[in-house]
Write an enzyme that holds these catalytic residues in place. Sequence first.
Site, PDB file in Angstrom:
ATOM      1  N   SER A  34      73.481 -15.887  34.786  1.00 59.90           N
ATOM      2  CA  SER A  34      73.856 -16.402  36.070  1.00 59.90           C
ATOM      3  C   SER A  34      72.766 -15.830  37.282  1.00 59.90           C
ATOM      4  O   SER A  34      73.794 -14.145  37.242  1.00 59.90           O
ATOM      5  CB  SER A  34      75.424 -16.487  36.374  1.00 59.90           C
ATOM      6  OG  SER A  34      75.292 -17.920  37.603  1.00 59.90           O
ATOM      7  N   TYR A  71      84.198 -16.417  37.623  1.00 61.96           N
ATOM      8  CA  TYR A  71      83.384 -16.799  37.705  1.00 61.96           C
ATOM      9  C   TYR A  71      82.083 -16.004  37.480  1.00 61.96           C
ATOM     10  O   TYR A  71      81.683 -15.172  36.930  1.00 61.96           O
ATOM     11  CB  TYR A  71      82.498 -17.797  37.935  1.00 61.96           C
ATOM     12  CG  TYR A  71      81.420 -19.110  36.910  1.00 61.96           C
ATOM     13  CD1 TYR A  71      81.313 -18.839  36.322  1.00 61.96           C
ATOM     14  CD2 TYR A  71      80.363 -18.515  38.091  1.00 61.96           C
ATOM     15  CE1 TYR A  71      80.448 -19.817  35.208  1.00 61.96           C
ATOM     16  CE2 TYR A  71      78.573 -18.598  37.504  1.00 61.96           C
ATOM     17  CZ  TYR A  71      79.281 -19.930  36.531  1.00 61.96           C
ATOM     18  OH  TYR A  71      78.153 -20.080  35.523  1.00 61.96           O
TER      19      TYR A  71
HETATM   20  P1  NDP Z   1      77.240 -28.296  30.703  1.00 62.85           P
HETATM   21  O1  NDP Z   1      78.572 -28.537  31.098  1.00 62.85           O
HETATM   22  O2  NDP Z   1      76.764 -29.183  31.507  1.00 62.85           O
HETATM   23  O3  NDP Z   1      77.721 -27.543  28.830  1.00 62.85           O
HETATM   24  C1  NDP Z   1      78.027 -26.338  28.627  1.00 62.85           C
HETATM   25  C2  NDP Z   1      77.819 -26.254  27.539  1.00 62.85           C
HETATM   26  O4  NDP Z   1      78.929 -25.368  27.183  1.00 62.85           O
HETATM   27  C3  NDP Z   1      78.557 -27.908  26.371  1.00 62.85           C
HETATM   28  O5  NDP Z   1      77.372 -27.917  25.756  1.00 62.85           O
HETATM   29  C4  NDP Z   1      79.787 -27.481  26.563  1.00 62.85           C
HETATM   30  O6  NDP Z   1      80.089 -28.246  24.658  1.00 62.85           O
HETATM   31  C5  NDP Z   1      79.501 -26.235  25.157  1.00 62.85           C
HETATM   32  N1  NDP Z   1      80.866 -25.380  25.382  1.00 62.85           N
HETATM   33  C6  NDP Z   1      82.142 -25.810  26.805  1.00 62.85           C
HETATM   34  N2  NDP Z   1      82.996 -24.580  26.503  1.00 62.85           N
HETATM   35  C7  NDP Z   1      83.000 -24.264  24.809  1.00 62.85           C
HETATM   36  C8  NDP Z   1      83.705 -23.938  23.695  1.00 62.85           C
HETATM   37  N3  NDP Z   1      84.640 -23.296  24.244  1.00 62.85           N
HETATM   38  N4  NDP Z   1      83.036 -23.923  22.944  1.00 62.85           N
HETATM   39  C9  NDP Z   1      82.128 -24.083  22.119  1.00 62.85           C
HETATM   40  N5  NDP Z   1      81.783 -25.136  23.253  1.00 62.85           N
HETATM   41  C10 NDP Z   1      81.697 -25.022  24.610  1.00 62.85           C
HETATM   42  O7  NDP Z   1      76.472 -27.209  31.369  1.00 62.85           O
HETATM   43  P2  NDP Z   1      74.877 -25.793  31.651  1.00 62.85           P
HETATM   44  O8  NDP Z   1      74.262 -26.162  30.356  1.00 62.85           O
HETATM   45  O9  NDP Z   1      75.632 -25.480  32.929  1.00 62.85           O
HETATM   46  O10 NDP Z   1      75.774 -24.462  31.160  1.00 62.85           O
HETATM   47  C11 NDP Z   1      75.342 -23.942  30.223  1.00 62.85           C
HETATM   48  C12 NDP Z   1      75.475 -22.274  30.624  1.00 62.85           C
HETATM   49  O11 NDP Z   1      75.065 -21.857  31.587  1.00 62.85           O
HETATM   50  C13 NDP Z   1      76.836 -22.003  30.764  1.00 62.85           C
HETATM   51  O12 NDP Z   1      76.885 -20.744  30.381  1.00 62.85           O
HETATM   52  C14 NDP Z   1      76.920 -21.813  33.115  1.00 62.85           C
HETATM   53  O13 NDP Z   1      77.897 -20.749  33.279  1.00 62.85           O
HETATM   54  C15 NDP Z   1      74.797 -21.797  32.493  1.00 62.85           C
HETATM   55  N6  NDP Z   1      74.681 -20.887  33.891  1.00 62.85           N
HETATM   56  C16 NDP Z   1      74.793 -22.476  34.917  1.00 62.85           C
HETATM   57  C17 NDP Z   1      74.472 -22.692  35.852  1.00 62.85           C
HETATM   58  C18 NDP Z   1      73.911 -24.157  36.487  1.00 62.85           C
HETATM   59  O14 NDP Z   1      73.097 -23.988  37.656  1.00 62.85           O
HETATM   60  N7  NDP Z   1      73.955 -25.506  35.691  1.00 62.85           N
HETATM   61  C19 NDP Z   1      73.763 -21.548  36.690  1.00 62.85           C
HETATM   62  C20 NDP Z   1      74.298 -20.524  35.838  1.00 62.85           C
HETATM   63  C21 NDP Z   1      74.294 -20.196  34.661  1.00 62.85           C
HETATM   64  P3  NDP Z   1      81.239 -28.769  24.413  1.00 62.85           P
HETATM   65  O15 NDP Z   1      81.673 -29.738  25.504  1.00 62.85           O
HETATM   66  O16 NDP Z   1      81.262 -29.677  24.242  1.00 62.85           O
HETATM   67  O17 NDP Z   1      82.230 -28.516  24.003  1.00 62.85           O
END
Ligand code: NDP
Length: 245
Positions: free
Chosen positions: A142, A155
């Site tokens: 990030s 975070y």
């Molecule tokens: P979302 O919340 O839309 O997606 C997060 C995903 O992670 C979901 O598919 C969720 O699926 C999965 N997840 C969470 N916990 C678990 C777990 N214990 N086991 C398996 N899967 C898990 O957020 P983003 O798409 O934005 O995030 C994706 C990545 O990008 C993250 O690592 C985030 O930190 C990073 N990021 C995002 C930014 C943004 O602004 N959006 C900025 C910088 C980085 P489910 O709940 O079905 O398990």
Amino acid sequence: MSEVNEKVVIITGASSGLGEATAKMLASKGARLVLAARREERLKKLVEHIKEQGGEAIYRTVDVTYRDQVEALAEAARNEFGRIDVLINNAGLMPLAPLDEVKVDEWDQMIDVNIKGVMYGVGAVLPTMRKQKSGHIINLSSVAGHVVFPGSAVYCATKFAVKAISEGIRQESEGEIRATNISPGAVATELTDHISDKESKEMAEDLYEDAIDSDAIARAITFAIEQPAEVDVNEMIIRPTKQEL
Ligand code: NDP
């Protein structure tokens, strides 16, 4: 032939946001996908959508905080497709709050998913990639892996860790395994839905007013994968043009 075509790609956190957008983009370019998250209904629908569009994908319900489940995910990829070309370590969460709130459960959760989940992924695919003498690990860090924001200490710590892990993979790859650290700024996904601290949520909502679409990150990931084998894209920061920090 596209460098993406027929590559076997595992994506964690594929049930929403960046993971889902990346799955759709890579499927349209002929990748063979192994999709993982906890919400089965979302994954099922995504796989159906990809297949309707002529793509190839399977899914497994996986909680990345359980090492045996992440190992089983890699096993599923090997059984179904015979190899693993790319792991996208994308699952993550961002429950921001000042340290004074002492939200230890949320600290634990971020460390377990954002750091340990990433390491379980690396551990699950590395032996296969070594045997193949090729592979590509893409980690979602990030902008918060480059700078520290108030209310974001834990975070940021997890995302600095992800950046360090990406660089470690690169240094130890012996020319066989590519390592890409992707650092998005504000992207409109479900990420901010899980912020329980009221002030942090308001701060995030301000920052996310200019959030960009998930496809911007999907394109960056696709770019890294489709480079020829001798080209290793190590680091990409993708922010909204209007984002200051
Ligand atoms: P979302 O919340 O839309 O997606 C997060 C995903 O992670 C979901 O598919 C969720 O699926 C999965 N997840 C969470 N916990 C678990 C777990 N214990 N086991 C398996 N899967 C898990 O957020 P983003 O798409 O934005 O995030 C994706 C990545 O990008 C993250 O690592 C985030 O930190 C990073 N990021 C995002 C930014 C943004 O602004 N959006 C900025 C910088 C980085 P489910 O709940 O079905 O398990």
